[in-house]
Design an enzyme around this catalytic site. Structure first.
Site, PDB file in Angstrom:
ATOM      1  CG  PHE A 250      -1.755   1.262   1.338  1.00  0.00           C
ATOM      2  CD1 PHE A 250      -2.389   1.822   0.237  1.00  0.00           C
ATOM      3  CD2 PHE A 250      -1.858   1.923   2.559  1.00  0.00           C
ATOM      4  CE1 PHE A 250      -3.111   3.017   0.347  1.00  0.00           C
ATOM      5  CE2 PHE A 250      -2.574   3.112   2.672  1.00  0.00           C
ATOM      6  CZ  PHE A 250      -3.195   3.653   1.564  1.00  0.00           C
TER       7      PHE A 250
ATOM      8  CB  THR B 248      -4.175  -2.122   8.613  1.00  0.00           C
ATOM      9  OG1 THR B 248      -4.646  -2.228   7.270  1.00  0.00           O
ATOM     10  CG2 THR B 248      -2.703  -2.459   8.653  1.00  0.00           C
TER      11      THR B 248
ATOM     12  N   GLY C  84      -2.692 -14.216  17.089  1.00  0.00           N
ATOM     13  CA  GLY C  84      -3.179 -15.607  17.013  1.00  0.00           C
ATOM     14  C   GLY C  84      -2.088 -16.520  16.472  1.00  0.00           C
TER      15      GLY C  84
ATOM     16  CE1 TYR D  67      -0.178   4.957  12.093  1.00  0.00           C
ATOM     17  CE2 TYR D  67       0.118   6.729  13.682  1.00  0.00           C
ATOM     18  CZ  TYR D  67       0.645   5.697  12.932  1.00  0.00           C
ATOM     19  OH  TYR D  67       1.987   5.408  13.016  1.00  0.00           O
TER      20      TYR D  67
ATOM     21  CE1 TYR E 290      -5.427 -11.694  20.905  1.00  0.00           C
ATOM     22  CE2 TYR E 290      -4.423 -13.859  20.692  1.00  0.00           C
ATOM     23  CZ  TYR E 290      -5.413 -12.962  20.343  1.00  0.00           C
ATOM     24  OH  TYR E 290      -6.387 -13.326  19.443  1.00  0.00           O
TER      25      TYR E 290
HETATM   26  P1  NAD Z   1       5.459   2.926   5.695  1.00  0.00           P
HETATM   27  O1  NAD Z   1       4.146   3.415   5.230  1.00  0.00           O
HETATM   28  O2  NAD Z   1       6.655   3.202   4.866  1.00  0.00           O
HETATM   29  O3  NAD Z   1       5.428   1.363   5.967  1.00  0.00           O
HETATM   30  C1  NAD Z   1       4.274   0.635   6.291  1.00  0.00           C
HETATM   31  C2  NAD Z   1       4.286  -0.653   5.483  1.00  0.00           C
HETATM   32  O4  NAD Z   1       3.127  -1.446   5.826  1.00  0.00           O
HETATM   33  C3  NAD Z   1       4.206  -0.390   3.966  1.00  0.00           C
HETATM   34  O5  NAD Z   1       5.160  -1.185   3.307  1.00  0.00           O
HETATM   35  C4  NAD Z   1       2.783  -0.805   3.609  1.00  0.00           C
HETATM   36  O6  NAD Z   1       2.646  -1.230   2.270  1.00  0.00           O
HETATM   37  C5  NAD Z   1       2.532  -1.918   4.621  1.00  0.00           C
HETATM   38  N1  NAD Z   1       1.105  -2.151   4.887  1.00  0.00           N
HETATM   39  C6  NAD Z   1       0.139  -1.225   5.148  1.00  0.00           C
HETATM   40  N2  NAD Z   1      -1.043  -1.834   5.334  1.00  0.00           N
HETATM   41  C7  NAD Z   1      -0.823  -3.181   5.215  1.00  0.00           C
HETATM   42  C8  NAD Z   1      -1.653  -4.314   5.300  1.00  0.00           C
HETATM   43  N3  NAD Z   1      -2.978  -4.214   5.554  1.00  0.00           N
HETATM   44  N4  NAD Z   1      -1.098  -5.543   5.116  1.00  0.00           N
HETATM   45  C9  NAD Z   1       0.235  -5.659   4.856  1.00  0.00           C
HETATM   46  N5  NAD Z   1       1.063  -4.608   4.742  1.00  0.00           N
HETATM   47  C10 NAD Z   1       0.542  -3.375   4.931  1.00  0.00           C
HETATM   48  O7  NAD Z   1       5.650   3.535   7.168  1.00  0.00           O
HETATM   49  P2  NAD Z   1       6.870   3.400   8.197  1.00  0.00           P
HETATM   50  O8  NAD Z   1       7.273   4.743   8.583  1.00  0.00           O
HETATM   51  O9  NAD Z   1       7.880   2.444   7.683  1.00  0.00           O
HETATM   52  O10 NAD Z   1       6.110   2.778   9.455  1.00  0.00           O
HETATM   53  C11 NAD Z   1       6.215   1.402   9.799  1.00  0.00           C
HETATM   54  C12 NAD Z   1       5.492   1.148  11.108  1.00  0.00           C
HETATM   55  O11 NAD Z   1       6.055   1.943  12.149  1.00  0.00           O
HETATM   56  C13 NAD Z   1       3.991   1.484  11.068  1.00  0.00           C
HETATM   57  O12 NAD Z   1       3.270   0.521  11.793  1.00  0.00           O
HETATM   58  C14 NAD Z   1       3.922   2.826  11.749  1.00  0.00           C
HETATM   59  O13 NAD Z   1       2.681   3.032  12.372  1.00  0.00           O
HETATM   60  C15 NAD Z   1       5.050   2.710  12.780  1.00  0.00           C
HETATM   61  N6  NAD Z   1       5.552   4.049  13.155  1.00  0.00           N
HETATM   62  C16 NAD Z   1       6.347   4.770  12.321  1.00  0.00           C
HETATM   63  C17 NAD Z   1       6.784   6.022  12.694  1.00  0.00           C
HETATM   64  C18 NAD Z   1       7.687   6.863  11.822  1.00  0.00           C
HETATM   65  O14 NAD Z   1       7.973   8.003  12.193  1.00  0.00           O
HETATM   66  N7  NAD Z   1       8.198   6.386  10.715  1.00  0.00           N
HETATM   67  C19 NAD Z   1       6.406   6.562  13.931  1.00  0.00           C
HETATM   68  C20 NAD Z   1       5.569   5.804  14.748  1.00  0.00           C
HETATM   69  C21 NAD Z   1       5.163   4.531  14.356  1.00  0.00           C
END
Ligand code: NAD
Ligand code: UDP
Length: 312
Positions: free
Chosen positions: A37, A93, A103, A146, A160
């Site tokens: 995505f 998600t 699970g 979110y 869990y």
């Molecule tokens: P990103 O959007 O680059 O990466 C998220 C990845 O998850 C993408 O590759 C996307 O394709 C995949 N994805 C989304 N929905 C999905 C689904 N239903 N099934 C399978 N894959 C799915 O963002 P990121 O910055 O790399 O963030 C990664 C994680 O870290 C996230 O969970 C985000 O909430 C968390 N996070 C990131 C930050 C930040 O500053 N980068 C801060 C807090 C939390």
């Protein structure tokens, strides 16, 4: 000899691709799962020749079966423009993804780490934010899909653990930046760098006095790996972020200086529920994980600017 078999969901995203690289470099076998995505194959193309790396297209809202020792759950869009694009899907998600992966972890007795977020603190009225702070989140606002999805995922992880003895770890990640963010990702660091490199106006939302604390991706990955390896009883949540706090205006000025850009700053409306300040208290991570960020903002920005200059 392979140390562990590890599943990384969201592995083709910005953070996931760095984590997969690190885990392979440490001698593990890595299965990267992603629905592409916001992530893309390009982010992990450098890993495709490695026989211990496997890439699977799958959506975490659907059950998934595999035998692994550890699971890092990163699947979820992280940029406001992307997670608000389909708010219901974002919440599915976080929540259904957590249920499916918890699970799985229960059935195969794997340890599982949740990539939670500083957004669980919302627009905080305690500063800096310790893990004990419950947060100040609008449950029906633009960011709720979110924030509340991630909060519900934390609840699922904790229960869990209590009810089913699943070995869990929760990290609350503060704003993280670095190479392999998408140029159109929409988050502030990538927006400002791309705008500066293209000599386009730098878009500050609001008056630019809101603050964030920016962490370089390598520091975060080190913290996540340490958390996964921490003692069983330490489940978190633990903050992982760089406590150096900057206003968005300061960030814009630093990016303009480092890129030697001719871009001018323009002000745009502040998005709804935009937190006014954010800074992690990282005492717990220091004590439990012997972890603290090592890369100052200017050093991390220079590496990130080099990356964007090479792709645009
Ligand atoms: P990103 O959007 O680059 O990466 C998220 C990845 O998850 C993408 O590759 C996307 O394709 C995949 N994805 C989304 N929905 C999905 C689904 N239903 N099934 C399978 N894959 C799915 O963002 P990121 O910055 O790399 O963030 C990664 C994680 O870290 C996230 O969970 C985000 O909430 C968390 N996070 C990131 C930050 C930040 O500053 N980068 C801060 C807090 C939390
Ligand atoms: N922001 C900005 N200009 C941009 C993108 C973001 O001024 O082009 C602001 C945004 O309003 C917020 C801060 O920068 O106050 C951080 O935004 P981001 O989307 O990176 O992360 P989050 O708000 O989730 O911390």
């Amino acid at each position: 000899m392979i140390k562990k078999k590890i599943l990384v969901t969201g592995g083709a995203g910005f953070l996931g691709s760095h984590l997969c690289t690190r885990l392979l470099n440490d001698g593990n076998e890595v299965v990267c799962l992603d629905n592409y995505f916001t992530g893309q194959k390009q982010n992990v193309v450098h890993l495709l020749d490695n026989p211990y790396f496997e890439l699977i297209r799958h959506d975490v809202t659907m059950p998934f079966f595999i035998e692994v020792d550890e699971i890092y759950n990163l699947a979820c869009p992280a940029s406001p423009i992307h997670y608000q694009y389909n708010a219901i899907k974002t919440m599915k998600t976080s929540v259904m993804g957590a249920i499916n992966l918890l699970g799985l972890a229960k059935r195969i007795k794997a340890r599982i780490l949740q990539a939670s977020t500083s957004e669980v603190y919302g627009d905080p009225d305690i500063h800096p934010q310790p893990e004990s702070y419950w947060g100040h989140v609008n449950p029906i606002g633009a960011r709720a899909c979110y924030d509340e999805g991630k909060r519900a995922a934390e609840t699922l992880f904790v229960n869990y653990n209590k009810q089913n003895n699943v070995s869990i770890k929760i990290v609350r990640i503060f704003n993280t930046y670095g190479p392999r963010m998408q140029p159109n990702d929409g988050r502030v660091v990538s927006n400002f760098i791309v705008q500066a490199l293209k000599s386009e106006p730098i878009t500050i939302y609001g008056d630019g006095t809101q603050t964030r604390s920016f962490q370089y991706v390598d520091d975060l990955v080190e913290g996540m790996v340490r958390m996964m390896a921490s003692r069983e009883e330490f489940t978190g949540p633990v903050n992982l972020g760089n406590p150096d706090e900057f206003t968005i205006l300061q960030l814009a000025e630093m990016v303009i200086r480092l890129t030697k850009s001719s871009s001018k700053i323009v002000k745009k409306p502040l998005p709804p529920d935009d937190p006014t300040q954010r800074q992690p208290n990282i005492e717990l991570a220091k004590t439990e994980l012997d972890w603290f960020p090592k890369i100052p903002l200017e050093e991390g920005l220079i590496k990130t600017i080099d990356y964007f200059a090479s792709i645009i």
